[in-house]
Design a protein around this motif. Structure first.
Motif, mmCIF file in Angstrom:
data_model
loop_
_atom_site.group_PDB
_atom_site.id
_atom_site.type_symbol
_atom_site.label_atom_id
_atom_site.label_comp_id
_atom_site.label_asym_id
_atom_site.label_seq_id
_atom_site.Cartn_x
_atom_site.Cartn_y
_atom_site.Cartn_z
ATOM 1 N N ALA A 44 0.825 -1.204 0.000
ATOM 2 C CA ALA A 44 0.000 0.000 0.000
ATOM 3 C C ALA A 44 0.864 1.260 0.000
ATOM 4 O O ALA A 44 0.588 2.210 -0.746
ATOM 5 C CB ALA A 44 -0.929 -0.008 1.210
ATOM 6 N N LEU A 45 1.901 1.286 0.832
ATOM 7 C CA LEU A 45 2.754 2.473 0.896
ATOM 8 C C LEU A 45 3.518 2.699 -0.401
ATOM 9 O O LEU A 45 3.561 3.822 -0.930
ATOM 10 C CB LEU A 45 3.728 2.358 2.069
ATOM 11 N N LEU A 46 4.135 1.645 -0.926
ATOM 12 C CA LEU A 46 4.887 1.803 -2.183
ATOM 13 C C LEU A 46 3.965 2.089 -3.356
ATOM 14 O O LEU A 46 4.275 2.920 -4.220
ATOM 15 C CB LEU A 46 5.732 0.563 -2.446
ATOM 16 N N GLY A 47 2.822 1.409 -3.413
ATOM 17 C CA GLY A 47 1.862 1.679 -4.485
ATOM 18 C C GLY A 47 1.323 3.089 -4.417
ATOM 19 O O GLY A 47 1.157 3.755 -5.434
ATOM 20 N N GLY A 48 1.046 3.559 -3.188
ATOM 21 C CA GLY A 48 0.577 4.938 -3.029
ATOM 22 C C GLY A 48 1.626 5.954 -3.412
ATOM 23 O O GLY A 48 1.327 6.967 -4.064
ATOM 24 N N TRP A 49 2.861 5.694 -3.039
ATOM 25 C CA TRP A 49 3.946 6.610 -3.388
ATOM 26 C C TRP A 49 4.150 6.668 -4.904
ATOM 27 O O TRP A 49 4.292 7.743 -5.483
ATOM 28 C CB TRP A 49 5.238 6.178 -2.695
ATOM 29 N N ILE A 50 4.151 5.490 -5.530
ATOM 30 C CA ILE A 50 4.314 5.450 -6.990
ATOM 31 C C ILE A 50 3.118 6.104 -7.675
ATOM 32 O O ILE A 50 3.271 6.849 -8.643
ATOM 33 C CB ILE A 50 4.512 3.994 -7.472
ATOM 34 N N GLY A 51 1.906 5.858 -7.152
ATOM 35 C CA GLY A 51 0.714 6.469 -7.733
ATOM 36 C C GLY A 51 0.710 7.972 -7.620
ATOM 37 O O GLY A 51 0.230 8.675 -8.508
#
Length: 91
Positions: A44-51
């Motif tokens: 969730a954190l990495l996906g949110g950051w990339i998003g």
């Protein structure tokens, strides 16, 4: 069939048992729940950051890839895990 030795009472316990026959310690097999939570949070954190920094669609794709890869990794990493848990009561 493989037997395990309880670290609390040194009793031999057969594979697949839920409780030690000697000291009644609970036996858990496989991936601990904390590992699932850690994988989900990392995804969730990495996906949110990339998003946020790249693109929303890329973030969701990264979330899915990290989540699936992390879960597969957890299952492979903890395949042979056996955990004996006993609560000691003192007076």
């Amino acid at each position: 069939m493989e037997n395990h030795v309880c670290p609390h009472c040194r009793t031999e316990v057969p594979q697949g048992a839920n409780v030690c026959t000697g000291c009644q310690a609970e036996i858990e097999y496989g991936t601990p729940n904390a590992a699932f939570i850690a994988v989900f949070l990392a995804a969730a954190l990495l996906g949110g950051w990339i998003g946020t920094n790249v693109n929303s669609t890329v973030g969701w794709i990264a979330f899915a890839i990290i989540l699936v890869g992390g879960l597969i990794g957890c299952f492979k990493l903890f395949t042979n895990r056996v955990s004996f848990k006993r609560i000691y009561k003192t007076r």
